[in-house]
Design a protein around this motif. Structure first.
Motif, mmCIF file in Angstrom:
data_model
loop_
_atom_site.group_PDB
_atom_site.id
_atom_site.type_symbol
_atom_site.label_atom_id
_atom_site.label_comp_id
_atom_site.label_asym_id
_atom_site.label_seq_id
_atom_site.Cartn_x
_atom_site.Cartn_y
_atom_site.Cartn_z
ATOM 1 N N LEU A 42 35.573 46.237 43.862
ATOM 2 C CA LEU A 42 35.487 46.105 42.281
ATOM 3 C C LEU A 42 34.117 46.299 41.619
ATOM 4 O O LEU A 42 33.486 45.489 41.029
ATOM 5 C CB LEU A 42 36.159 44.704 41.714
ATOM 6 C CG LEU A 42 37.328 44.406 42.324
ATOM 7 C CD1 LEU A 42 37.874 42.828 41.774
ATOM 8 C CD2 LEU A 42 38.498 45.485 41.925
ATOM 9 N N PRO A 43 33.742 47.509 41.771
ATOM 10 C CA PRO A 43 32.384 47.952 41.224
ATOM 11 C C PRO A 43 32.025 47.860 39.740
ATOM 12 O O PRO A 43 31.146 47.392 39.277
ATOM 13 C CB PRO A 43 32.282 49.485 41.374
ATOM 14 C CG PRO A 43 33.682 50.189 41.570
ATOM 15 C CD PRO A 43 34.429 48.695 42.133
ATOM 16 N N GLY A 44 33.302 47.711 38.922
ATOM 17 C CA GLY A 44 32.992 47.157 37.521
ATOM 18 C C GLY A 44 33.319 46.076 36.979
ATOM 19 O O GLY A 44 33.445 45.427 35.963
ATOM 20 N N GLY A 45 33.096 44.974 37.952
ATOM 21 C CA GLY A 45 33.524 43.677 37.830
ATOM 22 C C GLY A 45 34.787 43.734 37.371
ATOM 23 O O GLY A 45 36.041 44.146 37.923
ATOM 24 N N ALA A 46 34.856 42.576 36.540
ATOM 25 C CA ALA A 46 36.347 42.294 36.151
ATOM 26 C C ALA A 46 36.975 43.487 35.051
ATOM 27 O O ALA A 46 38.348 43.707 34.912
ATOM 28 C CB ALA A 46 36.574 41.010 35.129
ATOM 29 N N ALA A 47 36.081 44.341 34.781
ATOM 30 C CA ALA A 47 36.522 45.539 33.930
ATOM 31 C C ALA A 47 37.303 46.624 34.901
ATOM 32 O O ALA A 47 37.608 47.593 34.310
ATOM 33 C CB ALA A 47 35.462 46.275 33.075
ATOM 34 N N THR A 48 37.116 46.831 36.142
ATOM 35 C CA THR A 48 37.659 47.466 37.017
ATOM 36 C C THR A 48 39.043 47.775 36.744
ATOM 37 O O THR A 48 39.830 47.012 36.833
ATOM 38 C CB THR A 48 37.057 47.163 38.542
ATOM 39 O OG1 THR A 48 35.828 46.744 38.472
ATOM 40 C CG2 THR A 48 37.623 48.279 39.411
ATOM 41 N N VAL A 49 39.241 49.292 37.045
ATOM 42 C CA VAL A 49 41.035 49.380 36.967
ATOM 43 C C VAL A 49 41.436 49.648 38.306
ATOM 44 O O VAL A 49 40.643 50.252 39.073
ATOM 45 C CB VAL A 49 41.224 50.676 36.046
ATOM 46 C CG1 VAL A 49 41.151 49.940 34.642
ATOM 47 C CG2 VAL A 49 40.168 51.655 36.095
ATOM 48 N N SER A 50 42.452 49.450 38.721
ATOM 49 C CA SER A 50 42.943 49.663 40.168
ATOM 50 C C SER A 50 44.180 50.582 40.059
ATOM 51 O O SER A 50 44.704 50.911 38.919
ATOM 52 C CB SER A 50 43.449 48.220 40.926
ATOM 53 O OG SER A 50 42.189 47.455 40.746
#
Ligand code: HEC
Ligand code: HEC
Length: 470
Positions: A42-50
């Protein structure tokens, strides 16, 4: 590069430690990930989209965004996609284009919020300047960049022609890589280029994770700087210093290939002005990048002075920046693939993280909950490095010299082709593969490049697989 100088990020460490343990507890038994790998997914922390987002992989809002703020994101998106028209026009809210410009919308260059392409569209821009002993001046006739388009009745400044010369690099194991070096020629020029001027070709970069990069505490970035290379590892790293358009104060440069802009808002205002010819409260001249010598352009009709004030008003500029700040970083793929893990070991062992610093913790920001206090994996120090003759453009920018470039973030880089339709890397898009991009590294990164040349073919392939998983 001075790891020893790195200021402790006390809050970040506590959180990452406890969360590390939590993620380990949740994921380790079933997936076999180590805690670190679960994080890195999750490179963008909690902002990451999956999920598999296809060609729209760079166009999603931060995953941790509230519904109300997502409405603003979509308003910003409409402004990013909007096609501006020349003045005078019946559509009052959309006029003001140019008079000289490179493209009619942001999206035209930042294809699907990814990077541009060096040919077949407006995605490559030529900056121009006159180089002095003590720095660089805007070009008296052409301003800051060459605009190759103009509204009806005006002529563009020039049309840009690109040619390539090839060089070969022999790699350990017998493979030969072919590198393309671009050269630019200006045709149909509305004036001459002085001998002391320099051109710098810049590809529109990918737009993901910009708010997170903006939220890395300045002290943390400066802690990695080692301008005099005191630790003797051949890698220095200097911060760029630029004027923040909003405050008028000097600030750390973070955005653009030479870190020439302090904030996402500044870069957005600069793009409206120079790329599209749209004025904003930060750069209110209605003629964009036209100089005092370009009288016809300065006298052409413009869109300032109606209800908007400037051609784009403050709130709309703010929404465009909000959108740009919140384009989410996609989750990594294949993190536990054995070849990817091997490539990751290679990446670390040959010294790439000396500049491509894997992770940072963002500051606590009450007004930007999406970016606040996240462990992120952008693989950059946001500092300037001398990258050698091969990449030098000879055009300083802020305190960046004509040989220095900001370490490019590597997150999302494996999705480039999927999003933009073609894979092009480095500041001018000269590299057609990730391997070519690495082989162009010189200057402070010459040792790391040579190690890539010397790798066994298996390790080199694994390194590229790792980059593709980012
Ligand atoms: C003509 C092509 C073009 C257009 C149109 C354009 N850009 Fe860009 N954009 C670029 C280039 C080239 C750069 C790199 C600039 C540099 O290196 O200084 C860039 C950089 C950026 C960055 C910094 C990204 C980073 O990783 O540092 C942001 C933010 C940005 N643009 C936003 C916008 C917005 C918002 C618009 C519309 C108002 C826009 N751009 C329109 C070409 C374009
Ligand atoms: C001395 C600092 C430094 C080191 C060491 C370094 N890089 Fe870079 N890297 C940069 C800079 C600066 C750029 C941008 C150069 C440009 O665009 O001209 C870059 C660009 C890249 C790009 C292209 C990014 C893009 O957006 O197009 C890749 C891929 C990359 N590096 C991978 C690596 C790998 C793999 C290693 C280790 C072998 C490495 N780098 C070592 C500084 C470094």
């Amino acid at each position: 590069m001075a790891f020893a100088l790195l200021a402790p990020v006390a809050e970040g460490q506590t959180r990452s430690e406890s969360e590390r343990r939590r993620i380990e507890a949740v994921t380790a038994p079933t997936t076999g990930f180590t805690a670190a790998e679960a994080f890195e997914q999750l490179p963008g922390g909690a902002a990451t989209v999956s999920g598999d987002l296809g060609r729209e992989a760079f166009s999603r809002p931060s995953a941790n965004m509230s519904f109300e703020r997502e409405l603003d994101f979509h308003l910003g998106q409409a402004l990013f996609d909007k096609l501006w028209v020349a003045s005078p026009a019946s559509t009052k809210a959309s006029d003001g284009l140019g008079p000289l410009y490179n493209a009619r919308s942001c999206q035209a260059c930042h294809i699907r919020d990814g990077r541009g392409l060096p040919t077949g569209g407006p995605g490559l821009v030529l900056r121009v300047g006159r180089v002095r002993d003590d720095g660089v001046l805007p070009y008296p006739l052409f301003g800051l960049q060459i605009q190759d388009s103009a509204v009806p009745r005006l002529r563009p400044e020039a049309s840009v022609r690109m040619t390539y010369t090839e060089t070969e690099v022999a790699l350990n194991g017998g493979e030969v890589a072919v590198l393309h070096r671009p050269d630019y020629r200006l045709d149909a020029m509305q004036g001459a280029l002085h001998p002391d001027s320099a051109l710098s070709a810049r590809l529109a970069p990918q737009m993901i994770g910009l708010g997170l990069l903006e939220a890395i505490p300045e002290a943390e970035i400066l802690a990695y700087a080692d301008p005099d290379d005191r630790d003797g590892d051949g890698i220095s790293g200097r911060p760029n210093r630029v004027v923040d358009l909003e405050t008028g104060q000097e600030a750390l440069g973070r955005f653009g290939w030479k870190a020439g802009a302090a904030t996402v808002l500044d870069q957005s205002a600069a793009a409206f002005a120079s790329d599209i010819g749209i004025s904003s409260p930060l750069l209110p001249a209605p003629w964009g990048d036209c100089t005092a010598l370009q009288v016809e352009c300065r006298n052409a009709p413009h869109g300032n002075g109606d209800l908007r004030g400037t051609e784009i008003d403050g709130p709309a500029l703010g929404l465009t920046a909000f959108y740009s700040r919140n384009l989410a970083v996609p989750a990594r793929r294949d993190v536990d693939d054995p070849e990817v893990l091997r490539g990751k070991r290679v990446f670390y062992s040959i010294g790439c993280p000396a500049c491509h610093v894997p992770k940072h913790v963002t500051a606590r920001l009450t007004d930007q909950p999406e970016q606040s206090f996240q462990l992120i994996w952008p693989y950059t120090d946001l500092l300037l490095h001398d990258m050698g003759d091969g990449l030098a453009d000879g055009l300083p920018h802020g305190v960046a010299t004509g040989r220095e470039w900001r370490t490019a973030p590597l997150w999302g880089i494996g999705l480039t082709e999927q999003v933009s339709g073609e894979a092009r890397f480095l500041h001018d898009g000269r590299a057609r593969t990730l391997l070519e991009a690495v082989l162009w590294h010189g200057g402070e990164a010459a040792a790391q490049r040579d190690r890539v040349i010397d790798l066994t073919p298996e390790d080199r392939t694994a390194l590229i697989r790792f980059l593709e998983s980012l």
